[in-house]
Scaffold this motif. Structure first.
Motif, mmCIF file in Angstrom:
data_model
loop_
_atom_site.group_PDB
_atom_site.id
_atom_site.type_symbol
_atom_site.label_atom_id
_atom_site.label_comp_id
_atom_site.label_asym_id
_atom_site.label_seq_id
_atom_site.Cartn_x
_atom_site.Cartn_y
_atom_site.Cartn_z
ATOM 1 N N ALA A 222 0.679 -1.259 -0.091
ATOM 2 C CA ALA A 222 0.076 -0.044 -0.168
ATOM 3 C C ALA A 222 0.862 1.293 -0.090
ATOM 4 O O ALA A 222 0.381 2.325 -0.470
ATOM 5 N N ASN A 223 2.182 1.248 0.474
ATOM 6 C CA ASN A 223 2.942 2.446 0.479
ATOM 7 C C ASN A 223 3.936 2.530 -0.172
ATOM 8 O O ASN A 223 4.827 3.539 -0.338
ATOM 9 N N SER A 224 4.423 1.515 -1.021
ATOM 10 C CA SER A 224 5.597 1.273 -1.869
ATOM 11 C C SER A 224 5.409 0.990 -3.025
ATOM 12 O O SER A 224 4.507 -0.021 -3.320
ATOM 13 N N SER A 225 6.078 1.382 -4.014
ATOM 14 C CA SER A 225 6.215 0.887 -5.499
ATOM 15 C C SER A 225 7.396 0.879 -6.390
ATOM 16 O O SER A 225 8.381 1.796 -5.684
ATOM 17 N N LEU A 226 7.613 0.123 -7.236
ATOM 18 C CA LEU A 226 8.766 0.330 -8.344
ATOM 19 C C LEU A 226 8.276 0.917 -9.731
ATOM 20 O O LEU A 226 7.267 0.414 -10.251
ATOM 21 N N ASP A 227 9.119 1.815 -10.137
ATOM 22 C CA ASP A 227 8.927 2.298 -11.603
ATOM 23 C C ASP A 227 10.029 1.767 -12.284
ATOM 24 O O ASP A 227 11.343 1.738 -11.916
ATOM 25 N N LEU A 228 9.642 1.217 -13.426
ATOM 26 C CA LEU A 228 10.581 0.731 -14.496
ATOM 27 C C LEU A 228 10.474 1.381 -15.869
ATOM 28 O O LEU A 228 9.169 1.655 -16.156
ATOM 29 N N ALA A 229 11.477 1.625 -16.599
ATOM 30 C CA ALA A 229 11.297 2.229 -17.977
ATOM 31 C C ALA A 229 12.494 1.880 -18.831
ATOM 32 O O ALA A 229 13.682 1.468 -18.447
ATOM 33 N N TYR A 230 12.183 1.659 -20.092
ATOM 34 C CA TYR A 230 13.088 1.420 -21.143
ATOM 35 C C TYR A 230 12.851 2.631 -22.336
ATOM 36 O O TYR A 230 11.579 2.643 -22.734
ATOM 37 N N SER A 231 13.977 3.071 -22.864
ATOM 38 C CA SER A 231 13.627 3.812 -24.101
ATOM 39 C C SER A 231 14.695 3.686 -25.088
ATOM 40 O O SER A 231 15.849 3.345 -24.846
ATOM 41 N N TYR A 232 14.348 3.819 -26.091
ATOM 42 C CA TYR A 232 15.119 3.701 -27.516
ATOM 43 C C TYR A 232 15.250 4.984 -28.289
ATOM 44 O O TYR A 232 14.306 5.381 -28.415
#
Length: 481
Positions: free
Chosen positions: A424-434
């Motif tokens: 409820a309090n924490s999360s992860l962000d992931l991203a990939y760009s070309y």
């Protein structure tokens, strides 16, 4: 006659510090494009989304949407791939500089970002951001064909951005921030000693003849002959500098919420004035294996380790953006950012305490636009998927105005990302760009040579083709309490 090398090389080192920034970043001209992993996932189309505390960078008014205390910590790993093909570079005397280009871009560069916000009451929220607005790291080596323009760059910038937002009512929010920005640069460039020796040997041989005559008188004919051979076979010298500076600016934001699912934003980030002060080191120790010749070149050049100053005002940006929650699963967003790079028509370099050696670097940049579109898809309560596409203009007008330290060109960015709730309090962000850059042709000529009176420069022409592709991998941790 002494070789009139003057302060011909350091100006190009300094311009490289500021012009070469985008070589290991994704935004055109100066700016490092990714300031948050959540923003990267939608190709930075998220200015009006205000999903987390990184809104401090994009639009500080968005903090009014954040509850409690929030923290975002993470960064982006930049993995560049660049090649250069020479198509006819030459020195000021017209000779082919020779040399080959190694893999000059680093394997990877990491840019961190930290943000925190705290809601004080129903109207006021405060926050702090720390991010990397600019950065570059290139090493062409001392033997590539464009070494008289530049050999290596390392530039690091860090910005601190305390901010505050005020929510007037359910429709209108405002934001303001102050930016303290520190820049540090390390730069290098080859010195065209062979070209200068050849030119002066033909047009003004008196200085070298007097030097060799003195060697013959004091050390004998054999020593003079050895010095003459070493002089004719002289190799490049090298110049290097480092410097740093603090500069200050501000950013503003406004967010209009039409309803719970639709909002529009506008934000402005000011220019920042920098006075980059550096120390210049001249190294002629590798010109030859003859100490007398190296000393003669060093003394005749008139070069002494000295200070240098360049005043640069970074371009301001203005962004307009929108966010619309279409239904429970889909959201669309977009952003248009204008950057006033046209203020950088030329760059003048000074050499305090005297004006000798001041140089003007031709740029004549144009204003640029960046257009991005993004979307969110709520796959489940725990998983939010993101995607985006962006087109970013380069400020460089032509190959003749494209300095080899900035092989910048228009580019397309394709991004995907996700937010995964751990609890409820924490999360992860992931991203990939070309990032796909257009091929960038370079045909830049320095109009001043080491023997030109009234101005300074290396006189080289760097002509070739740069091809660049780039990948960005982002990871961030979010916590709310």
């Amino acid at each position: 006659m002494k070789p009139n090398l003057k302060h011909s090389y350091l100006p190009l080192l300094i311009i490289a510090a500021f012009a070469g920034i985008s070589s290991t970043a994704q935004a055109s001209g100066y700016r490092f494009g990714s300031q948050s992993v959540s923003g990267q996932g939608s190709a930075d189309a998220n200015g009006a989304e205000a999903a987390d505390a990184s809104t401090i960078f994009y639009n500080p008014a968005g903090m009014s949407r954040l509850e409690g205390t929030q923290f975002v910590g993470g960064g982006t790993l930049v993995v560049p791939h660049s090649t250069y093909q020479d198509t006819g570079s030459k020195t000021f005397t017209g000779r082919n500089p020779g040399g080959t280009t190694k893999d000059y871009a680093p394997d990877a560069v990491f840019a961190p970002a930290l943000y925190a916000s705290k809601k004080l009451n129903d109207q006021w929220t405060v926050g702090m951001g720390m991010f990397v607005p600019y950065g570059a790291k290139l090493d062409y080596g001392n033997d590539w064909s464009g070494r008289y323009a530049i050999t290596n760059i390392k530039l690091e910038a860090i910005a601190l951005n305390p901010s505050v937002s005020f929510k007037l009512n359910e429709h209108h929010s405002f934001g303001f921030g102050v930016t303290a920005e520190h820049m540090k640069a390390e730069l290098g460039q080859a010195v065209d000693v062979p070209g200068t020796v050849a030119f002066l040997g033909q047009h003004a041989p008196a200085a070298s003849q007097a030097f060799l005559a003195n060697i013959a008188k004091t050390q004998g004919l054999a020593a003079a002959q050895a010095a003459g051979a070493a002089l004719q076979g002289a190799k490049d010298g090298h110049a290097s500098m480092d410097g740093d500076d603090w500069g200050f600016g501000f950013n503003l934001g406004y967010l209009y919420q039409l309803n719970e699912g639709t909002r529009f934003g506008i934000s402005y980030r000011s220019s920042i004035s920098h006075k980059l002060k550096g120390d210049t080191i001249w190294d002629f120790s590798q010109v030859s294996n003859n100490a007398a010749v190296n000393g003669f070149i060093s003394a005749a050049s008139g070069k002494v380790n000295s200070k240098a100053l360049v005043e640069v005002r970074t371009p301001e940006t203005l962004s307009v953006n929108a966010f619309h929650q279409m239904d429970e699963r889909w959201a669309l967003m977009g952003d248009v950012t204008w950057t006033r790079t046209s203020r950088l028509e030329n760059l003048d370099i000074q050499f305090p305490p005297t004006a000798e050696g001041a140089e003007r670097i031709r740029q004549n940049w144009k204003d640029t636009y960046r257009v991005s579109l993004g979307a969110n898809y709520k796959y489940s309560e725990a998983l939010l998927l993101r995607a985006g596409i962006a087109h970013d203009q380069a400020p460089v007008r032509s190959a003749e105005l494209r300095h080899p330290a900035l092989p910048d060109s228009d580019r397309m960015q394709y991004s995907i990302g996700a937010n995964w709730k751990l609890n409820a309090n924490s999360s992860l962000d992931l991203a990939y760009s070309y990032i796909d850059f257009k091929d960038a042709s370079v045909n830049y000529t320095n109009n001043c040579s080491p023997v030109t009176k009234g101005c300074t420069g290396n006189g080289e022409t760097t002509k070739g083709l740069f091809k660049t592709r780039m990948q960005l991998i982002g990871l961030a941790y979010n916590y709310k309490f």
